[in-house]
Structure formats: C-alpha cells, structure tokens
Design an enzyme around this catalytic site. Structure first.
Site, PDB file in Angstrom:
ATOM      1  N   CYS A  51      59.845 -25.065   8.819  1.00  0.00           N
ATOM      2  CA  CYS A  51      59.779 -25.674   7.483  1.00  0.00           C
ATOM      3  C   CYS A  51      58.514 -25.196   6.788  1.00  0.00           C
ATOM      4  O   CYS A  51      57.682 -24.489   7.362  1.00  0.00           O
ATOM      5  CB  CYS A  51      59.779 -27.204   7.599  1.00  0.00           C
ATOM      6  SG  CYS A  51      58.372 -27.842   8.516  1.00  0.00           S
TER       7      CYS A  51
ATOM      8  N   ASP B 186      61.136 -27.401  47.030  1.00  0.00           N
ATOM      9  CA  ASP B 186      62.150 -28.331  46.550  1.00  0.00           C
ATOM     10  C   ASP B 186      63.157 -28.500  47.701  1.00  0.00           C
ATOM     11  O   ASP B 186      63.253 -27.632  48.576  1.00  0.00           O
ATOM     12  CB  ASP B 186      62.827 -27.756  45.311  1.00  0.00           C
ATOM     13  CG  ASP B 186      64.045 -28.539  44.901  1.00  0.00           C
ATOM     14  OD1 ASP B 186      63.935 -29.768  44.777  1.00  0.00           O
ATOM     15  OD2 ASP B 186      65.117 -27.919  44.730  1.00  0.00           O
TER      16      ASP B 186
END
Length: 807
Positions: free
Chosen positions: A16, A499
């Site tokens: 913007c 993990d």
C-alpha cells in the site's frame, strides 16, 4: 568525482501507499542516495546512487522489514591461478554499487554474484574481463555442468611437454656435470662459451615466449595495475633471471667481472616445473569434481517419446512437460515425471543413497538419472532442464562449493597482502645480498628464489578444494549441503536435536498389536476396517491398511456417525459397531473387558494409542496403534553418542508418547507437547553448536534457528529453504554420515592450511639466505619452483582423500 548510478529495485513487501512511504523514510537518511521514488502499484523503487552502494540499501530496507528482491548470476572465469586472483575478482565485482555480494571459487573457476535485477550478466562479465580474467555468464535455465578441468589439463600437459623438450638440453649442459663430470666444460670447449650462452638464450627465450607466455600476459599487466599476483611473481622471477643472463651474454661489460654468470637454465626450469605443477593440479581438480560429473552424466542424452502414439527417439533437450516417455527395462529415466502405465522397481541409489529399489506404479513420481528395473513403464514429463531434481541437486552442491567457510576469512586477509609482501622481501633480499654478498649475480639469484618459492597457490586451494571434494562426496552419500559453511558448523556441533514424527519415526500410525475376546483377530480387524473406510482419520487409515495387508476385504458400512475426539458408530453386516477410545465406550454405557483394558493401558504407557471395538454392545477387541520408529533410528542415536554428541528429541506429541519413544531409542533428553514456537525457543536455548533434524516443513522455524538445520526428505523433495543440509532419503543415519564427513573435511582443511602456511613460513627465509652465514644452503630458484609446484599438488591430492570419507 563519483559517477552516479541509477538503481531500480523490486520490493515484494510493499502492499500500500503507507508501505511505500516507510520504504522512502528508510532510504532517505542514507548518504549518497537521492531521487528516491517508490511506486506502491508496481512495488518498485527508483533511486540515484552517488557514493552509496547496494549493500547499504539492502541493509536499510531489510531492517525496515522490506527486503529488496535481488538476483544471483553465475560467471565462468578463466585465468585465475591463485587466491590473489580470487581476491582481485571479488574486489572488482564488489566495487560495483549495484552488487551486494560476490563469491569467487578458485577450484570451480566460477563466481556467484548477488546484485540488483537491472544489471545484465554480460555487464558483470565485462567487469571481470576488464581486469584481465575473461568471463562469461552461465545460462541459468540450463542443466548445470561443472568446470571442465579436462581441457585445461590437456592444454597444460601440451605446454609442459613443449617446455620440457626445450629445457632439457639446457638442464643437461648446465647441471649434467653433477652426473658426468666435465660435461659442461667439454661442450664449452667444443663450441665456445659465448656460442653456448647464445644457444641457451635462444632456447630459454623460446620457453618464455611459448609455453611460458601465459605468465607474462597475465602477470605483467596485473603488476602494472598495482595488483600483482602469482603469475607476476613467476614473470618477475624467470624474467629477471633471463634478462640478467642475456645482459651477461650480449653486453658483458655492464656486469662486474666477478658476477658474469648466466642462469638461463634457472629461468627455463622455473617455467617448466610450474607448468608441470599446474598440469598435475588441473588433473587432480578434475578428479575433485568427479562426483558431480557422475551425477550430471546420470541423465541420458536421448529418450523414447510417444508422438501420435508412435515411439520416437529424440534428444532429451527437446523434451517438454506433458510428453509421454517409454522406459525400457534397464534404461535410465531421462527427466522427472509421473508413472502413467506399468508397475516395477526403480533403483534410486545414486540420488537417495537407498540401496533397495523403490516400487513404482501409476501416480508415483520418478526422477531423472535413476535406473529402471525389469518392467516396461510409461511416464509423463513433469520437469525438464534446470528444473529437474538432478539439476537442482547439482546446482545445490555447486552453490555449497562456492560458499566460503569462516576459516577462509583468515586465508583471504593473509593472501591479500602476501604477494606485495613477497615482492618487498625479494627487493630487500636483493639489496642485502648486493651489500653484503659476493656479488650481483648472487643477489639476483637470491631475489629470484624468493619470488618463486613464495607463490601462494597452495594457500588459495587449501579450503575450496576440500569443500569441493567434501560436498561432492556428500552428494554420493545422499547428503546435500545447501551451504558450504554448514560443513564447518556441523563439525563443531555438540548436540543433535531431533523432531520425532517423520524423522525418528515413519510418520504415519500402524497397527502394532491386537487383542480379542470372543471374536477371531481377522474378524475383528475386518469389521473395524469396514467401518473405518468411511473415516479420514489417520488412525482409521492404519486399521484399513492392516486389514489389506492381511488380505482381508472390508465389508460395506452404513449409518456411519463420527464423534470428534471419541470415535465413530456404524452398522456393518447387521451388527452395530462402536470404535473409539475408552471414553467413547464408557460414554455409551459399555463396560470394558478387564483383560483387554489392561493390555491397552500398558500399550498407552509405551507410547501407543489404544482403540477399542464394541460389536453388538459388547467390548470384543482392542487395537494398539503407534507411529513405529524407523529401523535405523536406534543405531543413529548410538552412533551419535559414539561421536561424543548428546541427543535431544523435541516433539509435538504427548509427553508420555515422546518419553516412551525416546527411552526405546536411548535419547538423552526428551521434550514432548511442544508447539513449533516452543521448539524454536528450545533450539535457541541450546546454543549455536546445536544441530536440529526435522522434516523441513512443520519444523522450518527450528531448522532456520539451529546452528545447523538438517532436513530429512525424499530424493525429489530437496529444495527445503530453511535447512543448511538435506538428507535425500528418509534415513536418519544420514545425520551421522554428514557429521563424520564434515569432521573429515575440516580436518583435511586444517592439514592443507598447515602445509601451505608452514611451507611458505619455512622456505621464504631459506630462499632469502638466512642459513648461509651459518654455513647452510642457499635455495636455488629451480628447487624453489619444484617445491612450489609440488605444494599445490600436495594440497589437492590430500583433499582427494575425502572421496572415501564417511563410508
């Protein structure tokens, strides 16, 4: 006065007018930046630079949260021979205001430049060519190919043999007296000393003007630009020896009588030996890139494509997405694709490191370069050229090879001042010998010896050649280093964090146990699978797969109703079934059979998920479902402990499940119930010497935050941006191979650096003559040339030992 540069940048983060204003405010305070114009519609910023440079712009915009979109260009560069050349090319490119970073690799003869999108590759190549190193852009969308050291080695061999042919008579006449006493005097008496010197001068001039011309055409212009390098040292050394000898031969009166000696053989032998060293070095560097070359050569040149239903053999370069390719038994897959017809096995070992061929059927992906088994298959092309997995692997490895390790910074700082320092030492040596030595001839010889012995080739090769061989070996082992500096960080690691799901385990639940009471096992599994076929829950899929593996056909189910977090009810073969957890059965007013309940609770304590089956209002079966550990996981943890590393598991699974898995695998510390942001905090708390191993998707923040992130993926899913290294197969033992390889590479680099620095530190003073006052030897220029050439060959040969590392 500094010339102005117009710069256009694309800034993707602008959404913007307010963003555009923030970008302008971030740029406005920078000195040397003017005419700032930011367009929120095109997301482009235009500015004028007078004294400022793109790195400042990039830093300011990144700090404001609007990093610019930059482009990377690769150049192939000729003529680089030492680390001084590398430094000069990097400085020339970095001096451009529209370049943020330039990394040059001596081994691959290439440069990787990050720059503003508006800069053409040709302009960057001209910048390098202008300083004496011919360069050309590498085509970005083509499949990568390594620098061909074979042509270079053949040309250097030809020049070496020619120089040897011309030098041999000189050497035999001048040095042959050591083997045949009186040979030199016999030849002098036969044709006369002056005629002998003239003949030697002609032969030496032929050596310097022919095979040795490369040293003068590169070295002298660099010297005149005030940027001397290795070729400058050779040109000065051999040139000084030749000119002094020529003066003695042609105009002996200008040289004191006591210094009328000629050193033609020294000038010729210097050039010959250095050409020999470069030839051997080029041969060795060609072997260093052998792993990548073998990967590239995996892809065939031709493929059989179906055109209007008829098979036609065409070059692989002409294939396009959507083409249907016939794959004969034993044939290599040409490019990436998806099987459309047939079922068989494909050997993917060269890409994934997995020795067992993978089963392929319609819908499965195939990767270019892999080998078909005994079945005839048809597949549809999904990627060609530089977009194929094989090309991306090669590009990733080459990018890692171009990366500079932190240890390289020390080498760069030293070599940047090394050549000028050597020239100063040579001048000092000449003056000292002239003032305190026997005469002019000895002063010239000592200065030439210093120039020749000190060529910094070995220092320039010490780090990049080890990276090149190491990353190539990693590719052979199924370990891809996306960044070369990961090699150094991985070698320094102290902790490896994993993990759980998909990394240490298979990543999907399976039926690991089944207990029944009042019903047969197969019947309980068949009924349960009938109901679960209507569910999308991962546990339901595990029950259905288990039934199919036993050859059971699930019956049709009706009136299926799922209850979130509990289970489901269904009517199967006129029986009302309830499948779910303990709470589901108790909520329906059913009593669990004690024998089944106890076993289920015991399985839950070990990390499994219990699922119960009630048929006709009676509890008849209990299933234990778990995500099994990978077969290699326990061995991986043991191997890491043997390497002196501690291990941690960070899991989003329930703490009890995580603890059970961690206990079975022997992991030192286990943390369960973690969200992605919790893993990030845990990794940061562990420090820089932590390796995190994850699947590269849900674990992206932790992979990026760890000292070294290693992503476990498949051979066709390698572009995981957040990781520093990628294991092409799902085998976690690749972490062990990666750490062993990184340690071997860093050990090899330390050996190379020690040899390079110790060699120069020890021999430069000897060449200067510090041992002569104490009765020691004076190093001759010929011995200096031989030692210099062999030092480079030693460094490259030592690095080649890495081709067998981590096996």
């Amino acid at each position: 006065m500094t010339s102005a540069t117009e710069l256009d940048l694309t800034i993707p983060g602008i959404s913007c007018a307010s963003c555009a204003a923030r970008v302008e405010r971030a740029l406005a305070p920078l000195t040397g930046v003017s005419d700032i114009s930011v367009n929120p519609v095109t997301k482009r910023a235009h500015l004028r630079l007078e004294g400022a440079a793109l790195p400042q712009i990039d830093a300011a915009l990144s700090e404001a949260g609007y990093p610019p979109e930059l482009t990377t260009t690769r150049l192939e560069i000729e003529g680089m021979s030492c680390s001084s050349c590398v430094g000069r090319v990097e400085r020339a490119l970095s001096a451009r205001p529209d370049v943020t970073e330039a990394v040059v690799n001596l081994v691959t003869h290439s440069a990787s430049i990050t720059h503003a999108p508006g800069v053409s590759p040709e302009a960057l190549a001209e910048t390098v060519s202008a300083i004496g190193y011919p360069a050309r852009p590498v085509i970005a969308d083509s499949a990568p190919a390594p620098h061909d050291h074979g042509d270079e080695a053949r040309e250097l061999r030809r020049q070496f043999l020619l120089a040897l042919l011309l030098t041999l008579p000189l050497f035999l006449v001048e040095m042959g007296s050591h083997l045949v006493p009186g040979l030199h005097h016999w030849v002098s008496g036969l044709i006369g000393t002056r005629a002998l010197w003239v003949a030697e001068m002609v032969l030496t001039a032929a050596v310097l003007a022919g095979p040795g011309r490369r040293f003068f055409t590169v070295g002298l212009p660099a010297l005149l630009r005030g940027a001397p390098e290795m070729n400058s040292l050779v040109a000065l050394g051999s040139g000084a020896a030749f000119l002094y000898s020529a003066a003695v031969t042609i105009m002996p009166g200008i040289v004191p009588e006591g210094s009328r000696f000629v050193y033609f053989e020294a000038a010729a032998v210097i050039v010959t030996l250095i050409l020999m060293g470069r030839w051997l070095e080029a041969r060795a560097k060609g072997q260093a890139g052998e792993a990548i070359r073998r990967l590239i050569e995996l892809a065939p040149d031709h493929a059989t494509v179906l055109r209007d239903g008829e098979p036609v053999e065409v070059p692989v370069a002409e294939l396009a997405r959507g083409d249907l390719i016939r794959l004969a038994p034993g044939e290599r897959v040409a490019v990436d694709g998806v099987i459309t017809e047939g079922r068989g096995h494909i050997d993917e070992s060269m890409l994934t490191g997995e020795p067992v061929p993978a089963v392929k059927q319609p819908g499965d992906a195939v990767t270019g370069g892999t080998v078909n088994g005994q079945a005839a298959l048809t597949y549809q092309v999904t990627a060609t050229g530089g977009d194929t997995a094989l090309s991306r692997i090669v590009a990733m490895v080459e990018a890692a090879q171009a990366t500079k390790l932190p240890v390289q910074a020390l080498v760069d700082r030293i070599t940047r001042v090394f050549v000028p320092a050597v020239m100063a030492l040579a001048a000092l040596t000449f003056l000292l010998w002239l003032g305190f030595g026997p005469g002019l001839a000895e002063a010239v010889v000592a200065a030439v010896a210093v120039l020749i012995i000190a060529c910094p080739c070995a220092m320039g090769l010490a780090v990049p050649v080890s990276i090149m061989v190491g990353t190539g070996r990693g590719a052979e082992l199924g370990v891809l280093f996306r960044r070369g500096d990961a090699l150094q960080r991985l070698a320094e690691a102290e902790t490896v964090a994993f993990d759980k799901t998909g990394t240490l385990t298979l990543g999907h639940p399976q039926l690991v146990d089944l207990w029944v009471e009042g019903i047969a096992e197969d019947e309980a599994l068949r009924l349960a699978a009938g109901a679960e076929t209507r569910s999308e829950h991962p546990l339901a899929a595990a029950i259905v797969r288990a039934a199919q593996d036993r050859g059971l056909t699930p019956p049709e189910a009706a009136d299926v109703t799922a209850a979130a977090g509990l289970g489901l009810t269904a009517r199967v073969e006129d029986q009302d079934l309830l499948i779910g957890n303990r709470a589901a059965l108790e909520g329906a007013g059913l009593t669990l059979k004690p024998t089944l309940a106890v076993r289920a609770e015991r399985a839950a304590a070990e990390g499994a998920t219990p699922v119960h089956l009630a048929a006709g209002g009676r509890h008849v079966a209990s299933f234990a479902l778990a995500d099994p550990e990978r077969p290699e996981a326990a061995g991986t943890i043991r191997a890491l402990h043997d390497l002196g590393l501690s291990t941690t598991m960070l899991s989003g699974d329930m703490p009890a499940t995580a603890q059970a898995v961690g206990g079975r695998l022997g992991i030192d510390e286990v943390q369960g119930g973690l969200r992605p942001e919790d893993k990030l905090v845990a990794i940061r708390a562990m420090g820089e010497r932590t390796v995190f191993v994850g699947d590269g998707i849900n674990d992206a923040p932790a992979l990026a935050a760890a000292g070294t992130g290693i992503a476990i993926g498949s051979g066709t899913d390698i572009a995981i941006e957040s990781a520093d290294a990628v294991l092409m197969s799902g085998d976690p033992s690749g972490v062990v191979r990666a750490i062993r390889l990184s340690r071997a590479v860093m050990r090899n680099i330390r050996e190379n650096l020690f040899w390079a620095f110790a060699y120069n530190t020890a021999l430069i003073p000897v060449a200067m003559g510090v041992l002569v006052p104490f009765g020691g030897p004076q190093l001759s220029p010929m011995l200096g040339a031989g030692a210099m050439a062999l030092s480079s060959v030693f460094v490259v040969g030592n690095a080649l030992r890495l081709r067998r590392a981590a096996s």
